[in-house]
Design a protein around this motif. Sequence first.
Motif, PDB file in Angstrom:
ATOM      1  N   HIS A   1       0.830  -1.209   0.000  1.00  0.00           N
ATOM      2  CA  HIS A   1       0.000   0.000   0.000  1.00  0.00           C
ATOM      3  C   HIS A   1       0.860   1.252   0.000  1.00  0.00           C
ATOM      4  O   HIS A   1       1.811   1.357   0.767  1.00  0.00           O
ATOM      5  CB  HIS A   1      -0.896   0.020   1.235  1.00  0.00           C
TER       6      HIS A   1
ATOM      7  N   MET B   1     -38.366 -11.375 -13.982  1.00  0.00           N
ATOM      8  CA  MET B   1     -38.206 -12.358 -15.048  1.00  0.00           C
ATOM      9  C   MET B   1     -38.894 -13.676 -14.710  1.00  0.00           C
ATOM     10  O   MET B   1     -39.503 -14.298 -15.572  1.00  0.00           O
ATOM     11  CB  MET B   1     -36.741 -12.610 -15.367  1.00  0.00           C
TER      12      MET B   1
ATOM     13  N   PHE C   1     -34.851  -7.577 -11.180  1.00  0.00           N
ATOM     14  CA  PHE C   1     -34.969  -8.268 -12.462  1.00  0.00           C
ATOM     15  C   PHE C   1     -35.322  -9.737 -12.258  1.00  0.00           C
ATOM     16  O   PHE C   1     -36.122 -10.296 -13.002  1.00  0.00           O
ATOM     17  CB  PHE C   1     -33.681  -8.127 -13.270  1.00  0.00           C
TER      18      PHE C   1
ATOM     19  N   PRO D   1     -36.235  -9.753 -21.907  1.00  0.00           N
ATOM     20  CA  PRO D   1     -35.931 -10.211 -20.546  1.00  0.00           C
ATOM     21  C   PRO D   1     -35.208 -11.553 -20.527  1.00  0.00           C
ATOM     22  O   PRO D   1     -34.322 -11.766 -19.698  1.00  0.00           O
ATOM     23  CB  PRO D   1     -37.304 -10.309 -19.883  1.00  0.00           C
ATOM     24  N   ALA D   2     -35.565 -12.445 -21.453  1.00  0.00           N
ATOM     25  CA  ALA D   2     -34.922 -13.752 -21.463  1.00  0.00           C
ATOM     26  C   ALA D   2     -33.471 -13.656 -21.921  1.00  0.00           C
ATOM     27  O   ALA D   2     -32.666 -14.533 -21.633  1.00  0.00           O
ATOM     28  CB  ALA D   2     -35.691 -14.705 -22.372  1.00  0.00           C
TER      29      ALA D   2
ATOM     30  N   LYS E   1     -43.697 -16.927 -25.818  1.00  0.00           N
ATOM     31  CA  LYS E   1     -43.129 -15.582 -25.784  1.00  0.00           C
ATOM     32  C   LYS E   1     -42.803 -15.121 -27.205  1.00  0.00           C
ATOM     33  O   LYS E   1     -42.642 -15.942 -28.111  1.00  0.00           O
ATOM     34  CB  LYS E   1     -41.841 -15.591 -24.944  1.00  0.00           C
TER      35      LYS E   1
ATOM     36  N   LEU F   1     -19.265   3.634 -12.183  1.00  0.00           N
ATOM     37  CA  LEU F   1     -18.507   2.524 -12.755  1.00  0.00           C
ATOM     38  C   LEU F   1     -17.008   2.779 -12.652  1.00  0.00           C
ATOM     39  O   LEU F   1     -16.222   1.886 -12.370  1.00  0.00           O
ATOM     40  CB  LEU F   1     -18.924   2.339 -14.219  1.00  0.00           C
TER      41      LEU F   1
ATOM     42  N   GLU G   1      -2.152   5.213 -12.393  1.00  0.00           N
ATOM     43  CA  GLU G   1      -3.115   4.158 -12.154  1.00  0.00           C
ATOM     44  C   GLU G   1      -3.196   3.269 -13.397  1.00  0.00           C
ATOM     45  O   GLU G   1      -3.127   3.750 -14.526  1.00  0.00           O
ATOM     46  CB  GLU G   1      -4.473   4.792 -11.882  1.00  0.00           C
TER      47      GLU G   1
ATOM     48  N   TRP H   1     -42.519 -13.071 -15.289  1.00  0.00           N
ATOM     49  CA  TRP H   1     -42.763 -12.899 -16.724  1.00  0.00           C
ATOM     50  C   TRP H   1     -42.678 -14.233 -17.445  1.00  0.00           C
ATOM     51  O   TRP H   1     -43.485 -14.567 -18.305  1.00  0.00           O
ATOM     52  CB  TRP H   1     -41.724 -11.911 -17.274  1.00  0.00           C
ATOM     53  N   TYR H   2     -41.676 -15.037 -17.073  1.00  0.00           N
ATOM     54  CA  TYR H   2     -41.459 -16.276 -17.792  1.00  0.00           C
ATOM     55  C   TYR H   2     -42.526 -17.310 -17.470  1.00  0.00           C
ATOM     56  O   TYR H   2     -43.042 -17.996 -18.354  1.00  0.00           O
ATOM     57  CB  TYR H   2     -40.072 -16.851 -17.484  1.00  0.00           C
ATOM     58  N   ALA H   3     -42.883 -17.420 -16.179  1.00  0.00           N
ATOM     59  CA  ALA H   3     -43.886 -18.407 -15.792  1.00  0.00           C
ATOM     60  C   ALA H   3     -45.256 -18.005 -16.332  1.00  0.00           C
ATOM     61  O   ALA H   3     -46.059 -18.859 -16.677  1.00  0.00           O
ATOM     62  CB  ALA H   3     -43.931 -18.538 -14.276  1.00  0.00           C
ATOM     63  N   ASN H   4     -45.503 -16.687 -16.386  1.00  0.00           N
ATOM     64  CA  ASN H   4     -46.719 -16.175 -17.018  1.00  0.00           C
ATOM     65  C   ASN H   4     -47.988 -16.726 -16.378  1.00  0.00           C
ATOM     66  O   ASN H   4     -48.888 -17.202 -17.067  1.00  0.00           O
ATOM     67  CB  ASN H   4     -46.689 -16.494 -18.523  1.00  0.00           C
TER      68      ASN H   4
ATOM     69  N   HIS I   1      -6.788   2.616   3.919  1.00  0.00           N
ATOM     70  CA  HIS I   1      -6.276   2.922   2.602  1.00  0.00           C
ATOM     71  C   HIS I   1      -6.838   1.891   1.648  1.00  0.00           C
ATOM     72  O   HIS I   1      -6.723   0.691   1.885  1.00  0.00           O
ATOM     73  CB  HIS I   1      -4.742   2.861   2.633  1.00  0.00           C
ATOM     74  N   VAL I   2      -7.487   2.366   0.587  1.00  0.00           N
ATOM     75  CA  VAL I   2      -8.118   1.424  -0.340  1.00  0.00           C
ATOM     76  C   VAL I   2      -7.061   0.778  -1.224  1.00  0.00           C
ATOM     77  O   VAL I   2      -6.260   1.473  -1.823  1.00  0.00           O
ATOM     78  CB  VAL I   2      -9.155   2.138  -1.210  1.00  0.00           C
TER      79      VAL I   2
ATOM     80  N   HIS J   1      -8.542  -1.487 -16.365  1.00  0.00           N
ATOM     81  CA  HIS J   1     -10.001  -1.524 -16.279  1.00  0.00           C
ATOM     82  C   HIS J   1     -10.665  -0.918 -17.523  1.00  0.00           C
ATOM     83  O   HIS J   1     -11.806  -1.211 -17.810  1.00  0.00           O
ATOM     84  CB  HIS J   1     -10.502  -0.864 -15.008  1.00  0.00           C
TER      85      HIS J   1
ATOM     86  N   ASN K   1     -13.365   4.193 -11.274  1.00  0.00           N
ATOM     87  CA  ASN K   1     -12.728   4.256  -9.968  1.00  0.00           C
ATOM     88  C   ASN K   1     -12.800   5.663  -9.399  1.00  0.00           C
ATOM     89  O   ASN K   1     -13.131   5.868  -8.235  1.00  0.00           O
ATOM     90  CB  ASN K   1     -11.275   3.819 -10.148  1.00  0.00           C
TER      91      ASN K   1
ATOM     92  N   GLY L   1     -42.295 -21.000 -24.810  1.00  0.00           N
ATOM     93  CA  GLY L   1     -43.268 -20.644 -23.784  1.00  0.00           C
ATOM     94  C   GLY L   1     -44.230 -19.553 -24.210  1.00  0.00           C
ATOM     95  O   GLY L   1     -44.647 -18.742 -23.387  1.00  0.00           O
TER      96      GLY L   1
END
Lengths: 176, 439
Positions: A46, B269, B265, A99-100, A93, B310, A56, B272-275, B438-439, A60, B312, A91
């Motif tokens: 650190h 979902m 979600f 969503p799927a 859909k 998102l 840095e 939604w899927y089973a409906n 300290h990160v 990322h 840093n 199903g």
Amino acid sequence: MRTASHKNLDVVYGLYDDEEIMLDAVRQANKEHLDIMDVYSPFPVHGLDPLLGLEESRLHVAGFVFGAMGTLTAFLGMTWIFTKDWPIIFGGKPYWSVPAFIPITFELTVLFAAIGMVVTFYTICGLGPGVTNPYLDDRITDDKFCIAFDKSNVDVSAVESFFASTGASEVNQKTI
Amino acid sequence: MNQFVFKSTAKTFLISFMILGILCMGLTWFSDDAIHSRFWTNLLHNSVFFTGISLMATFFIAVCITAYAGWHTQFKRVWEAFGSFIYVGIGLMVFIGIATYLHMNHLYHWTDEADVAKDAILKGKAGFLNKNWYLFGTIIIGGTWAFFYNRLRALSKAEDDNGAGVNFAMHRKMRVYAAIFLPIVGFTSAAMVWLWIMSLDAHWYSTMFAWYTGASWFVTMIALTILILLYLKGNGYYDNVSQEHIHDIGKFLFAFSIFWTYLWFSQFMLIWYANIGEETIYFRERYDKYPILFFGNLMINFLIPFFVLLRNDTKRKFGSVGFVAGVVLIGHWLDFFLMIKPGALHTAHAALGHEDHGHAEEAAHGAHEGAHGVADAVAHGAHGASEFVSGFTLPGFLEIGTFLGFLALFLFVTLNSLSKASLVPKNDPYLGESLNHHV
């Protein structure tokens, strides 16, 4: 990280037993304007990066780019498959069932980001199967902390007195 | 400065907002329908929201103690201060419980005994969804939460006075209380969420709902922590709370916003899927009649925290973290609005003798499209029930005023509690770790 590109480098290095002593030594070297080539430690220390003036990591950014590629691959891939290439009703859909698609999109995002970052990291560091990297001392992967100087950049006697005054347990020279 | 002074200007400021809240609630009461459904839903909405935040603060203290965490120790008094709202929050919930017990409100369909008697589903749930469970469950479980909060807070204060040197007796005791509290809060919070919120849609249930609500509370708690820390730092307190600590709380804000989205979600979902009609009606209602909130919820609570935090560096900058914290605080309040209002509105419509709106619409869309269904749907359109109605399908000014009043009450209790003990717990064994974090 810089060693991979160096060939036949004359190095003078000191080994320290403790990372706090090593950190103090780096501070002292900065004060004396000694140009440190690199510091090696068995684990991330650190506060070392800012002392060495390292930026840095941009790894990322690669992660984000690869992740976005995964998102697009999965989402566009499924869209093409299920609407154009081979439409099947699941199903009751619609063909294009957003969503799927989301779980798979998420999975591919993670997969692409993870693999992409590993490959990027190995490429930048010059690591990988069959690659040999020069190293200064076996023990810097175990319990020693090493500060190394390029002999062509510094006055060796000044460096040796620096090592003596900052508590290095060993001082060696090596050509790598 | 290690002692927070609750200045009289701040007090006046907060009290004036509380008065605004009371005024808004009074106005709601008098402009309401016959059973005051808008007033009661607003009271329930804000009480549940802020009680949950204070519960999550105590929960997180317990988590940190059990996990031997030390990064937060400097400002753990902020969470203790949030936790002190549990007394007020449980008081409010008990008030709602008494009103439900005495049939003074009509928030819950299952309180209508005549309806329950001829409804097989509600009859099946009557063992849990009944006024006794609601009132006494709230008293007993809420009392348990308050008891654990009280013990953890008392030990933390005792540590300040007698914990110097290597006297870890109080910390060890806190560890025991914290470890016992965790499973209790895990199960009981789910039970209270079912009673307080999920039973508003009495026929509907979802096994993910308690987690979903808990995540919403938790994110809000983290957001409020950031805002309070920024406020205190702006006033010269907590000099040692640095970017490093804000970075870690920012990570929690980021991570738990994603966790909340994951639960949102997953719940969506699966349904939604089973409906299955009994389940999809929950989302059908919100999707058709609350589209702005339904999609806005995801935008505010997922897209903004995800894309802003998102990177840093945005997690380390007070401006960006504070911005997201403010947005998410409002976003999760809207999330609770969306959990509470549709079900309660449905119940109110039924109680006031309107044709059950959801069924009318289903009939209008269904194969048995008869004159009756269409006429009903049209009649409701004229009523404005399927349009945006301030206070029901979208928060109106009275809701915003009530929210500000409750927020002021919450902050008043929090700051009052902060001023009762030193800001930094000076004898906590983890203080050194926190100061050198300290990160």
